[in-house]
Design a protein around this motif. Structure first.
Motif, mmCIF file in Angstrom:
data_model
loop_
_atom_site.group_PDB
_atom_site.id
_atom_site.type_symbol
_atom_site.label_atom_id
_atom_site.label_comp_id
_atom_site.label_asym_id
_atom_site.label_seq_id
_atom_site.Cartn_x
_atom_site.Cartn_y
_atom_site.Cartn_z
ATOM 1 N N VAL A 60 4.505 -4.089 7.360
ATOM 2 C CA VAL A 60 4.422 -2.694 6.930
ATOM 3 C C VAL A 60 2.939 -2.371 6.788
ATOM 4 C CG1 VAL A 60 4.999 -1.056 5.111
ATOM 5 C CG2 VAL A 60 6.613 -2.859 5.724
ATOM 6 N N THR A 61 2.511 -1.241 7.372
ATOM 7 C CA THR A 61 1.101 -0.883 7.331
ATOM 8 C C THR A 61 0.925 0.544 6.831
ATOM 9 O OG1 THR A 61 1.189 -0.226 9.661
ATOM 10 C CG2 THR A 61 0.412 -2.459 9.191
ATOM 11 N N ALA A 62 -0.204 0.756 6.172
ATOM 12 C CA ALA A 62 -0.568 2.092 5.714
ATOM 13 C C ALA A 62 -2.078 2.266 5.863
ATOM 14 C CB ALA A 62 -0.171 2.292 4.261
ATOM 15 N N VAL A 63 -2.474 3.467 6.230
ATOM 16 C CA VAL A 63 -3.883 3.825 6.323
ATOM 17 C C VAL A 63 -4.104 5.013 5.405
ATOM 18 C CG1 VAL A 63 -5.728 4.629 7.844
ATOM 19 C CG2 VAL A 63 -4.054 2.981 8.701
ATOM 20 N N MET B 108 1.370 -5.192 4.425
ATOM 21 C CA MET B 108 2.352 -5.860 3.570
ATOM 22 C C MET B 108 3.372 -6.593 4.438
ATOM 23 S SD MET B 108 2.633 -2.516 1.249
ATOM 24 C CE MET B 108 2.023 -1.523 2.613
ATOM 25 N N SER B 109 3.845 -7.698 3.924
ATOM 26 C CA SER B 109 4.906 -8.444 4.619
ATOM 27 C C SER B 109 6.010 -8.748 3.612
ATOM 28 C CB SER B 109 4.353 -9.734 5.217
ATOM 29 O OG SER B 109 3.828 -10.555 4.218
ATOM 30 N N PRO B 110 7.248 -8.783 4.104
ATOM 31 C CA PRO B 110 8.361 -9.095 3.186
ATOM 32 C C PRO B 110 8.261 -10.526 2.688
ATOM 33 C CG PRO B 110 9.135 -8.928 5.457
ATOM 34 C CD PRO B 110 7.685 -8.582 5.453
ATOM 35 N N ARG B 111 8.766 -10.749 1.473
ATOM 36 C CA ARG B 111 8.772 -12.081 0.888
ATOM 37 C C ARG B 111 10.158 -12.397 0.368
ATOM 38 N NH1 ARG B 111 3.344 -13.006 -2.616
ATOM 39 N NH2 ARG B 111 1.898 -12.476 -0.972
#
Length: 65
Positions: free
Chosen positions: A32-35, A59-62
């Motif tokens: 998941v990315t955000a700018v 972000m990556s799922p955990r």
């Protein structure tokens, strides 16, 4: 170019979100990315041009409990 990535200032050579992920060795469409607090879909990353001073969140799922 200077970016803030996950809260840390970094100097990078990437000019798109896709090239930034490659430079930082992030792999997988599940990221998941955000700018600048705006979510960026995986399909839009190649066209997402970065500018000096942008704030990037990756972000990556955990798993866990």
């Amino acid at each position: 170019m200077r970016l803030t990535i996950n809260g840390q200032d970094r100097e990078v050579s990437a000019d798109t979100l896709t090239s930034l992920l490659a430079e930082l060795e992030y792999e997988g469409a599940w990221l998941v990315t955000a700018v600048n607090s705006e979510m960026v879909r995986a399909t839009d990353r190649p066209a997402c041009q970065l500018k000096d001073g942008d704030r990037i969140e990756i972000m990556s799922p955990r798993q866990g409990g």
